[in-house]
Design a protein around this motif. Structure first.
Motif, mmCIF file in Angstrom:
data_model
loop_
_atom_site.group_PDB
_atom_site.id
_atom_site.type_symbol
_atom_site.label_atom_id
_atom_site.label_comp_id
_atom_site.label_asym_id
_atom_site.label_seq_id
_atom_site.Cartn_x
_atom_site.Cartn_y
_atom_site.Cartn_z
ATOM 1 N N MET A 161 1.102 -1.239 0.183
ATOM 2 C CA MET A 161 -0.174 -0.243 0.427
ATOM 3 C C MET A 161 0.592 1.160 -0.595
ATOM 4 O O MET A 161 0.443 2.372 -1.241
ATOM 5 N N ARG A 162 2.189 1.388 0.859
ATOM 6 C CA ARG A 162 3.238 2.609 0.987
ATOM 7 C C ARG A 162 3.235 2.320 -0.223
ATOM 8 O O ARG A 162 3.650 3.703 -1.387
ATOM 9 N N ALA A 163 4.135 1.541 -1.263
ATOM 10 C CA ALA A 163 4.519 1.737 -2.401
ATOM 11 C C ALA A 163 3.820 1.969 -3.175
ATOM 12 O O ALA A 163 4.064 2.850 -3.966
ATOM 13 N N LEU A 164 2.278 1.622 -3.693
ATOM 14 C CA LEU A 164 1.901 2.446 -4.550
ATOM 15 C C LEU A 164 1.030 4.121 -4.074
ATOM 16 O O LEU A 164 1.313 4.740 -4.953
ATOM 17 N N ARG A 165 1.187 4.294 -2.798
ATOM 18 C CA ARG A 165 1.073 5.416 -2.255
ATOM 19 C C ARG A 165 1.751 6.129 -2.997
ATOM 20 O O ARG A 165 2.399 8.044 -3.745
ATOM 21 N N ARG A 166 3.556 6.128 -2.815
ATOM 22 C CA ARG A 166 4.771 6.789 -3.133
ATOM 23 C C ARG A 166 4.494 6.583 -4.938
ATOM 24 O O ARG A 166 4.923 8.080 -5.337
ATOM 25 N N LEU A 167 3.955 6.250 -5.288
ATOM 26 C CA LEU A 167 4.420 5.996 -6.756
ATOM 27 C C LEU A 167 3.497 6.686 -7.432
ATOM 28 O O LEU A 167 3.730 7.497 -8.434
ATOM 29 N N ILE A 168 1.826 6.808 -6.903
ATOM 30 C CA ILE A 168 1.311 7.430 -7.119
ATOM 31 C C ILE A 168 1.585 9.275 -6.684
ATOM 32 O O ILE A 168 1.578 9.746 -7.707
ATOM 33 N N GLN A 169 2.275 9.072 -5.657
ATOM 34 C CA GLN A 169 2.842 11.178 -5.507
ATOM 35 C C GLN A 169 3.814 11.436 -6.322
ATOM 36 O O GLN A 169 3.749 12.299 -7.055
ATOM 37 N N GLY A 170 4.733 10.320 -6.641
ATOM 38 C CA GLY A 170 5.903 10.519 -7.463
ATOM 39 C C GLY A 170 5.751 10.537 -8.846
ATOM 40 O O GLY A 170 5.823 11.581 -9.577
ATOM 41 N N ARG A 171 4.420 10.015 -9.431
ATOM 42 C CA ARG A 171 3.764 10.652 -11.036
ATOM 43 C C ARG A 171 3.210 11.592 -10.314
ATOM 44 O O ARG A 171 3.457 12.663 -11.481
ATOM 45 N N ILE A 172 2.489 12.279 -9.954
ATOM 46 C CA ILE A 172 1.544 13.680 -9.489
ATOM 47 C C ILE A 172 3.116 14.574 -9.529
ATOM 48 O O ILE A 172 2.146 15.724 -10.151
ATOM 49 N N LEU A 173 4.134 14.611 -9.299
ATOM 50 C CA LEU A 173 5.009 15.613 -8.717
ATOM 51 C C LEU A 173 5.609 15.420 -10.544
ATOM 52 O O LEU A 173 6.274 16.784 -10.516
ATOM 53 N N LEU A 174 5.461 14.413 -10.807
ATOM 54 C CA LEU A 174 6.372 14.200 -12.322
ATOM 55 C C LEU A 174 5.060 15.072 -13.056
ATOM 56 O O LEU A 174 5.985 16.195 -13.656
ATOM 57 N N LEU A 175 3.824 15.128 -13.414
ATOM 58 C CA LEU A 175 3.282 15.535 -14.351
ATOM 59 C C LEU A 175 3.053 17.396 -13.480
ATOM 60 O O LEU A 175 2.631 17.659 -14.739
ATOM 61 N N THR A 176 3.107 18.173 -12.221
ATOM 62 C CA THR A 176 2.829 18.757 -12.088
ATOM 63 C C THR A 176 4.175 19.803 -12.263
ATOM 64 O O THR A 176 4.146 21.046 -12.886
ATOM 65 N N ILE A 177 5.491 18.938 -12.294
ATOM 66 C CA ILE A 177 6.956 20.012 -12.811
ATOM 67 C C ILE A 177 6.217 19.752 -14.571
ATOM 68 O O ILE A 177 6.651 20.801 -15.384
ATOM 69 N N CYS A 178 6.463 18.798 -15.015
ATOM 70 C CA CYS A 178 6.015 19.133 -16.365
ATOM 71 C C CYS A 178 5.015 20.131 -16.780
ATOM 72 O O CYS A 178 5.261 20.750 -18.021
ATOM 73 N N ALA A 179 3.605 19.911 -15.917
ATOM 74 C CA ALA A 179 2.004 21.389 -16.592
ATOM 75 C C ALA A 179 3.512 22.694 -15.894
ATOM 76 O O ALA A 179 3.422 23.304 -16.964
ATOM 77 N N ALA A 180 4.250 22.575 -15.068
ATOM 78 C CA ALA A 180 4.807 24.291 -14.595
ATOM 79 C C ALA A 180 5.659 24.568 -15.860
ATOM 80 O O ALA A 180 5.899 25.522 -16.204
ATOM 81 N N GLY A 181 6.670 23.454 -15.948
ATOM 82 C CA GLY A 181 7.280 23.752 -17.094
ATOM 83 C C GLY A 181 7.102 24.398 -18.761
ATOM 84 O O GLY A 181 7.182 24.957 -19.315
ATOM 85 N N ILE A 182 5.867 23.676 -18.872
ATOM 86 C CA ILE A 182 5.465 23.584 -19.983
ATOM 87 C C ILE A 182 4.026 24.479 -20.686
ATOM 88 O O ILE A 182 4.459 25.564 -20.703
#
Length: 104
Positions: free
Chosen positions: A1-22
């Motif tokens: 469960m924790r691994a899945l939560r970290r994976l989701i948070q990592g993807r959200i962070l990556l998408l946020t960084i890409c959206a801010a950069g673009i």
């Protein structure tokens, strides 16, 4: 469960960084295209104003230098305007600060 939560948070962070950069790059490029569209008109205005004040036209390299200064100072004006808008709105109130800088 924790691994899945970290994976989701990592993807959200990556998408946020890409959206801010673009998004930031798009906004900066849009602002540059707005200031570069009337290049010839602003250069002519600068040269005509100089000629009206001094009687001589500006040499081409100085017109280009003036234009370069105008374009390079444009983002600084936006920065200072953004930094001063909050304190002006707090000090003068929103209706008053809206008109204080446009001459009404």
């Amino acid at each position: 469960m924790r691994a899945l939560r970290r994976l989701i948070q990592g993807r959200i962070l990556l998408l946020t960084i890409c959206a801010a950069g673009i998004g930031g790059t798009f906004q900066f490029g849009y602002n540059l295209s707005i200031i570069n569209a009337p290049t010839s008109h602003i250069q002519e205005f600068t040269n005509e104003t100089w000629q009206a004040r001094t009687g001589e036209p500006l040499p081409d390299h100085l017109v280009l230098l003036m234009w370069s200064l105008i374009v390079s100072l444009y983002p600084l004006g936006g920065l200072f305007g953004a930094l001063l808008a909050g304190p002006l709105a707090i000090t003068l109130g929103r209706p008053t600060s809206k008109y204080c800088c446009i001459g009404n």
